[in-house]
Design a protein around this motif. Structure first.
Motif, short mmCIF file in Angstrom:
data_model
loop_
_atom_site.label_atom_id
_atom_site.label_comp_id
_atom_site.label_asym_id
_atom_site.label_seq_id
_atom_site.Cartn_x
_atom_site.Cartn_y
_atom_site.Cartn_z
N GLU A 184 -7.01 7.65 9.76
CA GLU A 184 -6.41 9.10 9.64
C GLU A 184 -6.84 9.62 10.94
O GLU A 184 -7.72 9.47 11.87
N THR A 217 -1.40 9.83 -1.31
CA THR A 217 -0.90 8.92 -0.15
C THR A 217 -1.71 8.74 0.94
O THR A 217 -2.06 7.72 1.54
N THR A 218 -2.12 9.90 1.67
CA THR A 218 -3.06 9.60 2.62
C THR A 218 -4.24 9.01 2.48
O THR A 218 -4.88 7.73 3.27
N GLN A 219 -4.92 9.21 1.35
CA GLN A 219 -6.17 8.58 0.84
C GLN A 219 -5.84 7.06 0.63
O GLN A 219 -6.37 6.10 1.15
N ARG A 220 -4.62 6.94 -0.06
CA ARG A 220 -4.25 5.43 -0.35
C ARG A 220 -3.85 4.63 0.82
O ARG A 220 -4.32 3.58 0.96
N VAL A 231 1.14 -1.31 0.05
CA VAL A 231 0.09 0.09 0.12
C VAL A 231 0.85 1.14 -0.09
O VAL A 231 0.62 2.29 -1.04
N VAL A 262 -5.22 5.49 3.85
CA VAL A 262 -6.60 5.10 4.69
C VAL A 262 -7.34 3.89 3.95
O VAL A 262 -7.90 3.13 4.48
N ASP A 263 -7.50 3.92 2.52
CA ASP A 263 -8.12 2.90 1.97
C ASP A 263 -7.34 1.47 2.19
O ASP A 263 -7.98 0.66 2.30
N GLY A 264 -6.11 1.51 2.71
CA GLY A 264 -5.35 0.43 2.77
C GLY A 264 -5.26 -0.13 4.17
O GLY A 264 -4.61 -1.18 4.60
N GLY A 265 -5.96 0.65 5.07
CA GLY A 265 -5.94 0.10 6.53
C GLY A 265 -5.66 1.02 7.54
O GLY A 265 -5.84 0.95 8.67
#
Length: 170
Positions: free
Chosen positions: A106, A95-98, A32, A100-103
């Motif tokens: 935030e 990157t933050t969104q990726r 991720v 968060v989407d990856g576990g």
């Protein structure tokens, strides 16, 4: 400080983290976040380790007042444990969104700091409190600002200016 052209005595900083959920931590940081696998080893009794390349490493040492100030600027409250891991990225928001989407959870969204970086805070696998940051100025541009400097000297050998309060960091 090492003199120009001298070979530093330390070649690598390696942060070693014990992860109860090894597979989830490897998936998050390697797949991720995108840290390339440098090496991996397994041993008897199910022992496993992976070494991920995080690019250039630095050791950031902050006094308690600086740690409090950084938490206040980036999060608005005290949240970071004594040790926090920070990753420089090209796009802090994406990157933050990726992550968060990856576990990751935030803790604070991407925020532009007074020292011109975009920083986000997350709680990530292996119980790490992390920052992802994107520098908006080059190292040379930041070095010319008041409050930046570590050894009391600027690039021209004159004492570095001292800002009001602790120098900015991530």
């Amino acid at each position: 400080m090492t003199s120009p052209g001298a070979v530093p005595p330390v070649r690598q900083l390696r942060l070693v983290v014990e992860a109860d959920d090894y597979e989830a931590a490897v998936r998050f940081y390697r797949d991720v976040l995108g840290l390339p696998e440098q090496a991996a080893y397994s041993g008897g009794d199910g022992a496993e380790v992976v070494i991920l390349d995080a690019g250039r490493a630095t050791l950031e040492i902050a006094n308690p007042a600086q740690k409090r100030m950084i938490d206040d600027v980036e999060v608005g409250r005290q949240v970071a444990p004594r040790i926090r891991v920070a990753f420089e990225v090209d796009d802090a928001r994406a990157t933050t969104q990726r992550l968060v989407d990856g576990g990751a959870a935030e803790v604070a969204p991407p925020t532009t700091t007074p020292w011109q970086s975009v920083n986000a805070r997350l709680d990530a696998p292996a119980d790490l409190h992390i920052t992802v940051f994107q520098e908006l100025r080059t190292l040379d541009e930041r070095a010319a600002l008041d409050g930046f400097g570590t050894d009391g000297s600027g690039t021209d050998g004159d004492p570095a200016p001292v800002a009001d309060g602790p120098p900015p960091t991530r």
